[in-house]
Motif scaffolding. Structure first.
Motif, PDB file in Angstrom:
ATOM      1  N   GLN A  74      15.197 -17.983   0.348  1.00 54.74           N
ATOM      2  CA  GLN A  74      16.057 -16.874   0.751  1.00 54.74           C
ATOM      3  C   GLN A  74      16.589 -16.062  -0.426  1.00 54.74           C
ATOM      4  OE1 GLN A  74      16.730 -15.948   4.246  1.00 54.74           O
ATOM      5  NE2 GLN A  74      14.798 -17.058   4.038  1.00 54.74           N
ATOM      6  N   THR A  75      16.328 -16.485  -1.645  1.00 54.32           N
ATOM      7  CA  THR A  75      16.729 -15.724  -2.821  1.00 54.32           C
ATOM      8  C   THR A  75      15.590 -15.725  -3.833  1.00 54.32           C
ATOM      9  OG1 THR A  75      17.642 -17.623  -4.021  1.00 54.32           O
ATOM     10  CG2 THR A  75      19.135 -16.457  -2.496  1.00 54.32           C
ATOM     11  N   ILE A  76      15.644 -14.792  -4.769  1.00 54.86           N
ATOM     12  CA  ILE A  76      14.645 -14.760  -5.840  1.00 54.86           C
ATOM     13  C   ILE A  76      14.711 -16.035  -6.670  1.00 54.86           C
ATOM     14  CG2 ILE A  76      14.117 -13.655  -8.044  1.00 54.86           C
ATOM     15  CD1 ILE A  76      14.449 -11.004  -6.806  1.00 54.86           C
ATOM     16  N   GLU A  77      15.934 -16.509  -6.910  1.00 57.22           N
ATOM     17  CA  GLU A  77      16.075 -17.725  -7.707  1.00 57.22           C
ATOM     18  C   GLU A  77      15.361 -18.905  -7.059  1.00 57.22           C
ATOM     19  OE1 GLU A  77      19.146 -14.887  -8.820  1.00 57.22           O
ATOM     20  OE2 GLU A  77      18.515 -15.686  -6.890  1.00 57.22           O
ATOM     21  N   GLU A  78      15.311 -18.934  -5.736  1.00 60.70           N
ATOM     22  CA  GLU A  78      14.590 -19.995  -5.026  1.00 60.70           C
ATOM     23  C   GLU A  78      13.099 -19.682  -4.898  1.00 60.70           C
ATOM     24  OE1 GLU A  78      16.765 -19.780  -1.408  1.00 60.70           O
ATOM     25  OE2 GLU A  78      18.182 -21.353  -1.970  1.00 60.70           O
ATOM     26  N   PHE A  79      12.777 -18.380  -4.888  1.00 60.69           N
ATOM     27  CA  PHE A  79      11.384 -18.006  -4.664  1.00 60.69           C
ATOM     28  C   PHE A  79      10.472 -18.432  -5.806  1.00 60.69           C
ATOM     29  CE2 PHE A  79       7.822 -15.089  -5.349  1.00 60.69           C
ATOM     30  CZ  PHE A  79       7.143 -15.252  -4.158  1.00 60.69           C
ATOM     31  N   TRP A  80      10.870 -18.182  -7.055  1.00 57.94           N
ATOM     32  CA  TRP A  80       9.948 -18.420  -8.161  1.00 57.94           C
ATOM     33  C   TRP A  80       9.572 -19.878  -8.332  1.00 57.94           C
ATOM     34  CZ3 TRP A  80       7.161 -14.574  -8.932  1.00 57.94           C
ATOM     35  CH2 TRP A  80       7.663 -13.278  -8.905  1.00 57.94           C
ATOM     36  N   PRO A  81      10.490 -20.848  -8.209  1.00 61.85           N
ATOM     37  CA  PRO A  81      10.043 -22.253  -8.243  1.00 61.85           C
ATOM     38  C   PRO A  81       9.084 -22.591  -7.102  1.00 61.85           C
ATOM     39  CG  PRO A  81      12.396 -22.102  -8.650  1.00 61.85           C
ATOM     40  CD  PRO A  81      11.955 -20.740  -8.228  1.00 61.85           C
ATOM     41  N   TYR A  82       9.362 -22.042  -5.905  1.00 61.33           N
ATOM     42  CA  TYR A  82       8.450 -22.253  -4.764  1.00 61.33           C
ATOM     43  C   TYR A  82       7.072 -21.686  -5.077  1.00 61.33           C
ATOM     44  CZ  TYR A  82       6.191 -20.318  -0.558  1.00 61.33           C
ATOM     45  OH  TYR A  82       5.282 -19.913   0.384  1.00 61.33           O
ATOM     46  N   TYR A  83       7.037 -20.470  -5.604  1.00 55.54           N
ATOM     47  CA  TYR A  83       5.777 -19.795  -5.916  1.00 55.54           C
ATOM     48  C   TYR A  83       4.984 -20.580  -6.959  1.00 55.54           C
ATOM     49  CZ  TYR A  83       2.923 -16.133  -8.183  1.00 55.54           C
ATOM     50  OH  TYR A  83       1.907 -15.411  -8.749  1.00 55.54           O
ATOM     51  N   ARG A  84       5.642 -21.028  -8.025  1.00 60.74           N
ATOM     52  CA  ARG A  84       4.942 -21.771  -9.073  1.00 60.74           C
ATOM     53  C   ARG A  84       4.466 -23.126  -8.566  1.00 60.74           C
ATOM     54  NH1 ARG A  84       9.546 -19.586 -11.904  1.00 60.74           N
ATOM     55  NH2 ARG A  84       8.896 -17.700 -13.000  1.00 60.74           N
ATOM     56  N   ARG A  85       5.235 -23.745  -7.692  1.00 62.59           N
ATOM     57  CA  ARG A  85       4.807 -25.014  -7.107  1.00 62.59           C
ATOM     58  C   ARG A  85       3.546 -24.815  -6.264  1.00 62.59           C
ATOM     59  NH1 ARG A  85       9.188 -25.948  -5.000  1.00 62.59           N
ATOM     60  NH2 ARG A  85       8.797 -25.441  -2.808  1.00 62.59           N
ATOM     61  N   MET A  86       3.484 -23.714  -5.527  1.00 63.30           N
ATOM     62  CA  MET A  86       2.285 -23.421  -4.739  1.00 63.30           C
ATOM     63  C   MET A  86       1.087 -23.200  -5.660  1.00 63.30           C
ATOM     64  SD  MET A  86       3.084 -23.596  -1.521  1.00 63.30           S
ATOM     65  CE  MET A  86       1.746 -22.722  -0.702  1.00 63.30           C
ATOM     66  N   LEU A  87       1.295 -22.498  -6.769  1.00 63.92           N
ATOM     67  CA  LEU A  87       0.190 -22.277  -7.706  1.00 63.92           C
ATOM     68  C   LEU A  87      -0.270 -23.583  -8.336  1.00 63.92           C
ATOM     69  CD1 LEU A  87       1.225 -19.026  -9.630  1.00 63.92           C
ATOM     70  CD2 LEU A  87      -0.180 -19.244  -7.574  1.00 63.92           C
ATOM     71  N   ASP A  88       0.665 -24.460  -8.632  1.00 61.93           N
ATOM     72  CA  ASP A  88       0.324 -25.720  -9.307  1.00 61.93           C
ATOM     73  C   ASP A  88      -0.321 -26.735  -8.370  1.00 61.93           C
ATOM     74  OD1 ASP A  88       1.354 -24.759 -11.662  1.00 61.93           O
ATOM     75  OD2 ASP A  88       3.310 -25.718 -11.434  1.00 61.93           O
ATOM     76  N   MET A  89       0.089 -26.733  -7.091  1.00 61.32           N
ATOM     77  CA  MET A  89      -0.267 -27.848  -6.210  1.00 61.32           C
ATOM     78  C   MET A  89      -1.131 -27.476  -5.012  1.00 61.32           C
ATOM     79  SD  MET A  89       3.431 -29.799  -6.215  1.00 61.32           S
ATOM     80  CE  MET A  89       2.766 -31.183  -5.289  1.00 61.32           C
ATOM     81  N   GLU A  90      -1.161 -26.203  -4.633  1.00 62.32           N
ATOM     82  CA  GLU A  90      -1.830 -25.854  -3.376  1.00 62.32           C
ATOM     83  C   GLU A  90      -3.053 -24.963  -3.550  1.00 62.32           C
ATOM     84  OE1 GLU A  90      -1.337 -26.943  -0.403  1.00 62.32           O
ATOM     85  OE2 GLU A  90       0.517 -28.067  -0.671  1.00 62.32           O
ATOM     86  N   VAL A  91      -2.906 -23.861  -4.278  1.00 60.89           N
ATOM     87  CA  VAL A  91      -3.976 -22.861  -4.259  1.00 60.89           C
ATOM     88  C   VAL A  91      -5.186 -23.327  -5.059  1.00 60.89           C
ATOM     89  CG1 VAL A  91      -2.275 -21.022  -4.007  1.00 60.89           C
ATOM     90  CG2 VAL A  91      -3.179 -21.556  -6.269  1.00 60.89           C
ATOM     91  N   GLU A  92      -6.326 -22.760  -4.705  1.00 62.76           N
ATOM     92  CA  GLU A  92      -7.583 -23.080  -5.381  1.00 62.76           C
ATOM     93  C   GLU A  92      -8.555 -21.937  -5.141  1.00 62.76           C
ATOM     94  OE1 GLU A  92      -9.868 -25.730  -2.013  1.00 62.76           O
ATOM     95  OE2 GLU A  92      -8.273 -26.721  -3.168  1.00 62.76           O
ATOM     96  N   GLN A  93      -9.656 -21.969  -5.856  1.00 66.79           N
ATOM     97  CA  GLN A  93     -10.672 -20.937  -5.679  1.00 66.79           C
ATOM     98  C   GLN A  93     -11.530 -21.303  -4.466  1.00 66.79           C
ATOM     99  OE1 GLN A  93     -14.309 -19.170  -8.228  1.00 66.79           O
ATOM    100  NE2 GLN A  93     -12.418 -19.380  -9.422  1.00 66.79           N
TER     101      GLN A  93
END
Length: 271
Positions: free
Chosen positions: A145-164
């Motif tokens: 709900q805030t930018i401060e919460e968004f960026w850790p969520y976003y980086r966690r998704m990049l580190d743990m979820e997304v792939e080619q």
């Protein structure tokens, strides 16, 4: 901010990067791979997606109905991803990721195609993006709900979820199949059909260039997509041309049709 930004023709340049980041999630990629017509009808799929995207901001009461339509459309989209894990398109975390990707891509692309956002504008844009999420039926608890919460969520998704994923690879290929465009006047379609053997490779190279270049560097790195200094300089040159030309265009050329109509009706209502 979205009222001014979403209908601007420059948005069309950044949407492929947002789509590629969406389908980098294994569940989203599998859903598109299994259920989408992006291979057989890419132009129609693109037109419909762009029209839906415009409705979220400019549709008024139709925005809510569009959100309900999208949820109905996704109810039957289910299956197993490339790792054999079951997925459903309306799983809250998956559905929210599709929407969340728009914010970092929009923010990054603006640095090339427009004037970089100030910290206050970034905060306002994220708040507006959350409101659009509510139109789409995304619950507050499913997205930061805030930018401060968004960026850790976003980086966690990049580190743990997304792939080619398979779909990501197809979007950035430069030698894959692509049907001749089937939209526009008859004379234009005929010209495109004649010149498509030459135009198709050039279009695929441009699509790859815009997808990788307008994707945030951390996302690009997470997906293993190469980007050179020479490409960066080329993108910056393109951005300078776009920033110089688009703002001085008349409204009928600068804004997409639904945005033009909404802006015209808004001005008439104020008068």
């Amino acid at each position: 901010m979205l009222w001014s930004l979403v209908g601007d023709v420059r948005t069309v340049l950044s949407l492929p990067a947002a789509l590629a980041l969406q389908v980098a999630h294994p569940a989203v990629g599998a859903g598109v791979d299994d259920h989408s017509v992006f291979r057989t009808d890419p132009w129609g799929r693109g037109v419909r997606s762009l029209a839906s995207y415009q409705l979220w901001v400019y549709g008024g009461a139709r925005a809510a109905e569009e959100g309900r339509r999208l949820r109905r459309l996704h109810r039957t989209i289910r299956g197993a991803d490339a790792h054999g894990r079951p997925y459903h398109a309306l799983t809250p975390a998956t559905y929210a990721w599709v929407h969340a990707t728009g914010y970092p891509v929009f923010r990054h692309a603006q640095r090339y195609l427009g004037r970089p956002f100030t910290p206050a504008q970034e905060r306002q844009l994220y708040a507006e993006w959350l409101r659009v999420g509510r139109v789409l039926g995304i619950r507050d608890r499913d997205m930061p709900q805030t930018i401060e919460e968004f960026w850790p969520y976003y980086r966690r998704m990049l580190d743990m979820e997304v792939e080619q994923t398979v779909v990501v690879r197809e979007l950035v290929t430069v030698d894959g199949p692509l049907p001749v465009p089937d939209r526009g006047p008859v004379w234009l379609r005929m010209l495109l059909r004649i010149g498509w053997p030459v135009l198709r490779p050039a279009f695929l190279r441009l699509r790859r260039f815009l997808i990788i270049g307008l994707m945030p560097p951390d996302a690009r790195h997470a997906l293993g997509l190469p980007w050179t200094d020479a490409q960066e300089r080329r993108l910056r040159r393109l951005g300078r041309v776009v920033r110089a030309v688009v703002p001085v265009l008349p409204e009928r050329l600068r804004y997409l049709p639904l945005a033009r109509r909404a802006r015209r009706e808004h001005r008439a209502g104020r008068r």
